[in-house]
Design a protein around this motif. Structure first.
Motif, PDB file in Angstrom:
ATOM      1  N   ASP A  51      47.340   2.849  12.936  1.00  0.00           N
ATOM      2  CA  ASP A  51      48.210   2.189  11.481  1.00  0.00           C
ATOM      3  C   ASP A  51      46.865   2.637  10.893  1.00  0.00           C
ATOM      4  O   ASP A  51      47.573   1.864   9.477  1.00  0.00           O
ATOM      5  N   GLN A  52      45.960   2.016  11.482  1.00  0.00           N
ATOM      6  CA  GLN A  52      45.062   2.622   9.912  1.00  0.00           C
ATOM      7  C   GLN A  52      45.127   3.400   9.209  1.00  0.00           C
ATOM      8  O   GLN A  52      44.944   4.496   9.649  1.00  0.00           O
ATOM      9  N   GLY A  53      44.724   3.316   8.230  1.00  0.00           N
ATOM     10  CA  GLY A  53      44.770   4.283   7.326  1.00  0.00           C
ATOM     11  C   GLY A  53      46.472   5.013   5.813  1.00  0.00           C
ATOM     12  O   GLY A  53      46.573   4.792   4.823  1.00  0.00           O
ATOM     13  N   TYR A  54      47.603   3.543   6.498  1.00  0.00           N
ATOM     14  CA  TYR A  54      48.995   4.222   6.051  1.00  0.00           C
ATOM     15  C   TYR A  54      48.564   3.053   4.639  1.00  0.00           C
ATOM     16  O   TYR A  54      49.343   3.687   3.679  1.00  0.00           O
ATOM     17  N   PRO A  84      55.930  14.916  -8.537  1.00  0.00           N
ATOM     18  CA  PRO A  84      56.819  12.979  -7.614  1.00  0.00           C
ATOM     19  C   PRO A  84      57.632  13.674  -6.626  1.00  0.00           C
ATOM     20  O   PRO A  84      57.881  12.171  -5.648  1.00  0.00           O
ATOM     21  N   GLY A  85      58.366  13.927  -6.069  1.00  0.00           N
ATOM     22  CA  GLY A  85      59.397  14.149  -5.497  1.00  0.00           C
ATOM     23  C   GLY A  85      58.415  14.120  -4.311  1.00  0.00           C
ATOM     24  O   GLY A  85      59.018  13.411  -3.020  1.00  0.00           O
ATOM     25  N   ILE A  86      57.435  14.890  -4.788  1.00  0.00           N
ATOM     26  CA  ILE A  86      57.137  14.914  -2.593  1.00  0.00           C
ATOM     27  C   ILE A  86      56.183  13.775  -2.143  1.00  0.00           C
ATOM     28  O   ILE A  86      55.825  12.701  -1.888  1.00  0.00           O
ATOM     29  N   SER A  99      56.283  11.412   0.778  1.00  0.00           N
ATOM     30  CA  SER A  99      54.737  10.780   1.264  1.00  0.00           C
ATOM     31  C   SER A  99      54.736   9.549   1.408  1.00  0.00           C
ATOM     32  O   SER A  99      54.483   8.964   2.343  1.00  0.00           O
ATOM     33  N   ILE A 100      55.388   8.838   0.472  1.00  0.00           N
ATOM     34  CA  ILE A 100      55.662   7.000   0.057  1.00  0.00           C
ATOM     35  C   ILE A 100      56.631   6.499   1.361  1.00  0.00           C
ATOM     36  O   ILE A 100      55.781   6.275   2.346  1.00  0.00           O
ATOM     37  N   VAL A 101      57.469   7.265   1.459  1.00  0.00           N
ATOM     38  CA  VAL A 101      58.495   7.044   2.779  1.00  0.00           C
ATOM     39  C   VAL A 101      58.100   6.807   3.726  1.00  0.00           C
ATOM     40  O   VAL A 101      57.758   6.449   4.080  1.00  0.00           O
ATOM     41  N   ASN A 114      54.665   7.311   4.899  1.00  0.00           N
ATOM     42  CA  ASN A 114      53.910   6.147   5.282  1.00  0.00           C
ATOM     43  C   ASN A 114      54.455   4.923   5.240  1.00  0.00           C
ATOM     44  O   ASN A 114      53.696   4.171   6.579  1.00  0.00           O
ATOM     45  N   THR A 115      55.180   4.655   4.957  1.00  0.00           N
ATOM     46  CA  THR A 115      55.626   3.423   4.729  1.00  0.00           C
ATOM     47  C   THR A 115      56.415   3.218   6.015  1.00  0.00           C
ATOM     48  O   THR A 115      56.622   2.371   6.874  1.00  0.00           O
ATOM     49  N   ASP A 116      57.241   4.067   6.478  1.00  0.00           N
ATOM     50  CA  ASP A 116      58.194   3.798   8.070  1.00  0.00           C
ATOM     51  C   ASP A 116      57.039   4.121   8.909  1.00  0.00           C
ATOM     52  O   ASP A 116      56.825   3.167  10.275  1.00  0.00           O
ATOM     53  N   MET A 117      55.799   4.447   8.977  1.00  0.00           N
ATOM     54  CA  MET A 117      55.267   4.398  10.232  1.00  0.00           C
ATOM     55  C   MET A 117      54.271   3.511  10.026  1.00  0.00           C
ATOM     56  O   MET A 117      54.003   2.607  10.747  1.00  0.00           O
TER      57      MET A 117
END
Length: 153
Positions: A35-38, A53-55, A59-61, A63-66
């Protein structure tokens, strides 16, 4: 199957099969999801200025899911560990394990990182504030919408 010029045969898999095989190999090797780094990735993405900003939002979504998956797995691992620990042991054995094995295998690893370096609570307010600020920017939302429409056709 395909054969190249040197008569080596190669198996070609569908995308979903590659993911399943990789997951099975990770399980067989005893790898644990890190989980380290998400949270830092999310934090860095939300703080950065970008032409796409779309990309960044995708990426935020991702990483949030992970991160959420990792937190759920950690919670499940702790519950499983406690259930196994308390099932057939005496109170003295439980105390011994808690002072030795539990600290070494749970607290010193993922849980400790979560409380210190990967502390979600420390970075969450700024992440939420910046995302809310960007959501109020008409130019940002229009550019992000255009990016996402292009990505998803």
């Amino acid at each position: 199957m395909e054969t190249d010029k040197s008569y080596v045969q190669r198996a070609n898999f569908k995308e979903y099969a590659v993911k399943i095989i990789k997951t099975l190999l990770d399980i067989a090797e005893g790898k644990q999801i890190e989980d380290q780094g998400y949270i830092y990735t999310i934090y860095s993405l939300v703080r950065g200025n970008t032409e796409n900003p779309g990309i960044v939002l995708l990426s935020i979504v991702e990483n949030t899911d992970m991160l959420i998956t990792g937190l759920k797995n950690l919670n499940s691992s702790i519950k499983h560990y406690i259930d196994e620990l308390t099932r057939y042991k005496t109170p003295a054995e439980i105390m011994d394990v808690l002072f030795n094995d539990y600290i070494e295998n749970i607290v010193d690893k993922a849980y400790h990182r979560l409380l210190t370096s990967d502390n979600v609570s420390k970075l969450r307010p700024e992440i939420v504030e910046r995302l809310e600020s960007k959501s109020r920017s008409k130019s940002y939302t229009e550019k992000a919408s255009a990016d996402l429409a292009e990505i998803r056709e």
